[in-house]
Design an enzyme around this catalytic site. Structure first.
Site, mmCIF file in Angstrom:
data_model
loop_
_atom_site.group_PDB
_atom_site.id
_atom_site.type_symbol
_atom_site.label_atom_id
_atom_site.label_comp_id
_atom_site.label_asym_id
_atom_site.label_seq_id
_atom_site.Cartn_x
_atom_site.Cartn_y
_atom_site.Cartn_z
ATOM 1 N N SER A 168 0.874 -1.178 0.000
ATOM 2 C CA SER A 168 0.000 0.000 0.000
ATOM 3 C C SER A 168 0.910 1.227 0.000
ATOM 4 O O SER A 168 1.089 1.900 1.009
ATOM 5 C CB SER A 168 -0.905 -0.007 1.236
ATOM 6 O OG SER A 168 -0.144 0.009 2.419
ATOM 7 N N HIS A 219 -3.418 -6.219 2.537
ATOM 8 C CA HIS A 219 -2.467 -7.167 3.126
ATOM 9 C C HIS A 219 -3.084 -8.538 3.395
ATOM 10 O O HIS A 219 -2.411 -9.425 3.915
ATOM 11 C CB HIS A 219 -1.895 -6.621 4.441
ATOM 12 C CG HIS A 219 -0.955 -5.472 4.245
ATOM 13 N ND1 HIS A 219 -0.432 -4.750 5.293
ATOM 14 C CD2 HIS A 219 -0.438 -4.914 3.116
ATOM 15 C CE1 HIS A 219 0.354 -3.797 4.819
ATOM 16 N NE2 HIS A 219 0.370 -3.868 3.501
ATOM 17 N N GLU A 241 -4.667 -2.518 9.187
ATOM 18 C CA GLU A 241 -3.909 -2.990 10.359
ATOM 19 C C GLU A 241 -4.597 -2.664 11.676
ATOM 20 O O GLU A 241 -4.938 -1.500 11.926
ATOM 21 C CB GLU A 241 -2.509 -2.346 10.369
ATOM 22 C CG GLU A 241 -1.745 -2.671 9.104
ATOM 23 C CD GLU A 241 -0.448 -1.875 8.963
ATOM 24 O OE1 GLU A 241 0.102 -1.432 9.987
ATOM 25 O OE2 GLU A 241 -0.009 -1.705 7.822
ATOM 26 N N GLU A 279 1.593 -9.495 7.258
ATOM 27 C CA GLU A 279 2.416 -9.041 8.387
ATOM 28 C C GLU A 279 2.253 -9.942 9.609
ATOM 29 O O GLU A 279 2.614 -9.569 10.731
ATOM 30 C CB GLU A 279 2.089 -7.577 8.712
ATOM 31 C CG GLU A 279 2.433 -6.675 7.524
ATOM 32 C CD GLU A 279 2.356 -5.192 7.814
ATOM 33 O OE1 GLU A 279 1.857 -4.796 8.885
ATOM 34 O OE2 GLU A 279 2.794 -4.419 6.946
ATOM 35 N N ASP A 305 -4.034 1.253 11.549
ATOM 36 C CA ASP A 305 -3.655 1.822 10.253
ATOM 37 C C ASP A 305 -4.649 1.318 9.216
ATOM 38 O O ASP A 305 -4.459 0.249 8.627
ATOM 39 C CB ASP A 305 -2.231 1.429 9.847
ATOM 40 C CG ASP A 305 -1.891 1.969 8.456
ATOM 41 O OD1 ASP A 305 -2.683 2.781 7.923
ATOM 42 O OD2 ASP A 305 -0.850 1.581 7.890
ATOM 43 N N GLU A 356 -3.133 5.817 12.266
ATOM 44 C CA GLU A 356 -2.269 6.146 11.115
ATOM 45 C C GLU A 356 -3.119 6.171 9.841
ATOM 46 O O GLU A 356 -3.992 5.323 9.661
ATOM 47 C CB GLU A 356 -1.190 5.061 11.019
ATOM 48 C CG GLU A 356 -0.289 5.169 9.799
ATOM 49 C CD GLU A 356 0.601 3.941 9.645
ATOM 50 O OE1 GLU A 356 0.920 3.276 10.660
ATOM 51 O OE2 GLU A 356 0.956 3.628 8.504
ATOM 52 N N ASP A 401 1.327 8.561 6.962
ATOM 53 C CA ASP A 401 2.217 7.627 6.253
ATOM 54 C C ASP A 401 2.227 7.991 4.758
ATOM 55 O O ASP A 401 3.095 8.732 4.296
ATOM 56 C CB ASP A 401 1.725 6.193 6.497
ATOM 57 C CG ASP A 401 2.432 5.154 5.645
ATOM 58 O OD1 ASP A 401 3.447 5.479 5.021
ATOM 59 O OD2 ASP A 401 1.967 3.996 5.578
ATOM 60 N N LYS A 450 9.600 5.310 7.153
ATOM 61 C CA LYS A 450 9.995 4.118 6.394
ATOM 62 C C LYS A 450 11.186 4.533 5.543
ATOM 63 O O LYS A 450 11.054 5.403 4.663
ATOM 64 C CB LYS A 450 8.866 3.683 5.464
ATOM 65 C CG LYS A 450 7.641 3.092 6.155
ATOM 66 C CD LYS A 450 6.504 3.035 5.141
ATOM 67 C CE LYS A 450 5.337 2.211 5.623
ATOM 68 N NZ LYS A 450 4.136 2.452 4.777
ATOM 69 N N HIS A 501 8.253 -1.084 9.504
ATOM 70 C CA HIS A 501 8.669 -2.076 8.493
ATOM 71 C C HIS A 501 7.846 -1.851 7.220
ATOM 72 O O HIS A 501 7.020 -0.937 7.179
ATOM 73 C CB HIS A 501 8.403 -3.477 9.037
ATOM 74 C CG HIS A 501 6.941 -3.741 9.307
ATOM 75 N ND1 HIS A 501 6.410 -4.991 9.485
ATOM 76 C CD2 HIS A 501 5.876 -2.882 9.436
ATOM 77 C CE1 HIS A 501 5.110 -4.902 9.693
ATOM 78 N NE2 HIS A 501 4.762 -3.644 9.678
ATOM 79 N N LYS A 519 6.350 -0.240 14.471
ATOM 80 C CA LYS A 519 5.496 -1.363 14.082
ATOM 81 C C LYS A 519 6.320 -2.255 13.179
ATOM 82 O O LYS A 519 6.972 -1.787 12.238
ATOM 83 C CB LYS A 519 4.202 -0.890 13.434
ATOM 84 C CG LYS A 519 4.323 -0.073 12.165
ATOM 85 C CD LYS A 519 2.949 0.132 11.534
ATOM 86 C CE LYS A 519 3.041 0.659 10.128
ATOM 87 N NZ LYS A 519 1.737 0.720 9.453
HETATM 88 C C1 2PG Z 1 1.829 0.644 5.926
HETATM 89 C C2 2PG Z 1 2.768 -0.468 5.542
HETATM 90 C C3 2PG Z 1 3.464 -1.200 6.631
HETATM 91 P P1 2PG Z 1 3.082 -1.302 3.133
HETATM 92 O O1 2PG Z 1 0.871 0.954 5.196
HETATM 93 O O2 2PG Z 1 2.051 1.310 6.916
HETATM 94 O O3 2PG Z 1 2.621 -1.794 7.554
HETATM 95 O O4 2PG Z 1 2.305 -1.280 4.533
HETATM 96 O O5 2PG Z 1 4.482 -1.696 3.416
HETATM 97 O O6 2PG Z 1 2.328 -2.293 2.297
HETATM 98 O O7 2PG Z 1 2.993 0.083 2.574
HETATM 99 MG MG MG Z 2 0.509 2.826 6.689
#
Ligand code: 2PG
Ligand code: MG
Length: 429
Positions: A41, A154, A163, A204, A241, A285, A312, A337, A365, A388
């Site tokens: 995502s 996911h 999440e 995850e 999230d 988030e 994010d 990230k 992660h 996380k």
């Molecule tokens: C998120 C992440 C990690 P992805 O959205 O925060 O949990 O997902 O790595 O798929 O972007």
């Molecule tokens: Mg996110």
């Protein structure tokens, strides 16, 4: 620190997709190796992940071009030269790439070198990575926000939100916190089994059952916390999230996976307000989509003094975009990230900007991970206080928790556990 050699190769991530691994050897003989993760995502403004697009290999997902970029252009620019520090190394690569989003060489190529170099330097100094990266005197062990129910992109179930995390914060140390989280994860399995739900896991490591509603995910988690002997809100709280960008289409939030209904930005904010008043939620988030800045402003205005609101997809670990968010009063925390921006130095710059403006940093992660544990050391070194990195199973997630256990044991008395105070504006419902 002179670099003797840089060698990249194609390896695999936790989804079985190719990714870049780089090993750097310094002239002293010290080595460092790093593997980069990959998201599903992803934010639209993330640094570019270079994939081959050659449909005859891994359905186009190969990373041989990124590997070749490390082994040729990047290695030529860095090997045999005197490099003073991380920033100099990262700047050379940024300039060599020359694009605003690292699309020429690939953020996956660049980040693998950036991280491998940090590890080689730590090894040269005979320090642990968290010591080498430390930005402050005190070492803070993070609250592990564990993603125990997976939905959205996911997992292949009917939950719209991506999440549902538990945050075991009422603990004297990380070791106890992770035990509390794992016990709750195991209790959750029993709670789901008792209700006749599937206990297979998503990307995850969180369970991915089909539930009656998105809200039922919170209810089963609260039941599991209690069954494990803990008090929801006092010992363990909830973080979410929903990854709302994935639901955003034609200026509305679509509940594609559950009942097909949709909501306006105001209605979405009302859902979060209701949930935050009902449940012990300390962090939300991406409650709004990356292209719904207006919605983000409404959310921040309404709930910004009650819970941690993490951006994010909207910020993509990018200092320029974060500055826009600060100016427009959007969120009060940023997700961090490393591969969204592509170098260690730029990530640290973004975190500094966040801190200087009273924003929290929540380290993360990616849904496609590997055995690389860099983010565990990084979180402690930067004193981010919470991270996380998945659920209570799957080795690519557990490897980070194990690294944090090692770090806490190395530090002994010098380790401080972040606890509830790490979250911004905890509201007791
Ligand atoms: C998120 C992440 C990690 P992805 O959205 O925060 O949990 O997902 O790595 O798929 O972007
Ligand atoms: Mg996110």
């Amino acid at each position: 620190m002179m670099i003797k050699s840089i060698k990249a190769q194609e390896v695999l991530d936790s989804r079985g997709n190719p990714t870049v691994e780089t090993e750097i050897t310094l002239t002293s003989g010290a080595k460092g190796r790093a593997i980069v993760p990959s998201g599903a995502s992803t934010g639209e403004r993330e640094a570019a992940e270079l994939r081959d697009g050659d449909k005859t290999r891994f359905f186009g997902k190969g990373v041989l071009k990124a590997v070749a970029n490390v082994n040729s252009d990047i290695a030529d620019a860095l090997c045999g030269k005197k490099i003073n520090d991380q920033r100099e190394l990262d700047t050379i690569m940024i300039n060599l790439d020359g694009t605003p989003n690292k699309s020429k060489l690939g953020a996956n190529a660049i980040l693998s070198v950036s991280l491998a170099y940090a590890k080689a330097c730590a090894n040269k100094k005979e320090e642990a990575l968290f010591q080498h990266l430390a930005q402050q005197d005190k070492y803070v062990l993070p609250v592990p926000c564990m993603n125990v129910i997976n939905g959205g992109v996911h997992a292949d179930n009917n939950i719209d939100f991506q999440e549902f995390m538990i945050a075991p914060h009422n603990a004297p140390n990380f070791e106890t916190a992770i035990r509390m989280g794992i016990e709750t994860f195991h209790s959750l399995k029993k709670v789901l089994q008792a209700k006749g739900y599937n206990t297979a896991v998503g990307d995850e490591g969180g369970f991915a059952p089909n539930l009656k509603s998105n809200e039922e995910a919170i209810e089963v988690i609260l039941e599991a916390i209690t069954a494990a002997g803990y008090v929801p809100g006092k010992d363990i709280s909830i973080c979410l999230d929903p990854a709302s960008s994935e639901m955003w289409k034609e200026n509305k939030y679509h509940f594609f996976k559950s009942d097909g209904s949709y909501k306006s930005s105001e209605e979405m904010v009302a859902i979060w307000e209701d949930w935050i008043n009902k449940y012990p939620i300390v962090l939300l988030e991406d409650g709004m989509a990356e292209n719904d800045w207006k919605g983000w402003q409404i959310l921040t205005e309404k709930l910004g003094d009650k819970v941690e609101l993490v951006g994010d997809d909207i910020f993509c670990t990018n200092a320029k975009i974060l500055q826009e968010g600060i100016d427009k009063k959007v969120a009060n925390s940023i997700l961090i990230k490393l591969n969204q921006i592509g170098t260690l130095s730029e990530t640290i710059d973004t975190m500094k900007l966040a801190k200087d403006n009273g924003y929290n940093c929540f380290v993360s992660h990616r849904s496609g991970e590997t055995e690389d544990t860099t983010i565990a050391d990084f979180t402690v070194a930067l004193g981010a206080g919470h991270l996380k990195t998945g659920s209570g199973c799957r080795s690519e997630r557990i490897s980070k928790f194990n690294q944090l256990l090692r770090i806490e044991r190395i530090l002994g008395d010098k380790a401080e556990f972040a606890g509830i105070k790490t979250f911004k504006n905890q509201y007791v419902c």
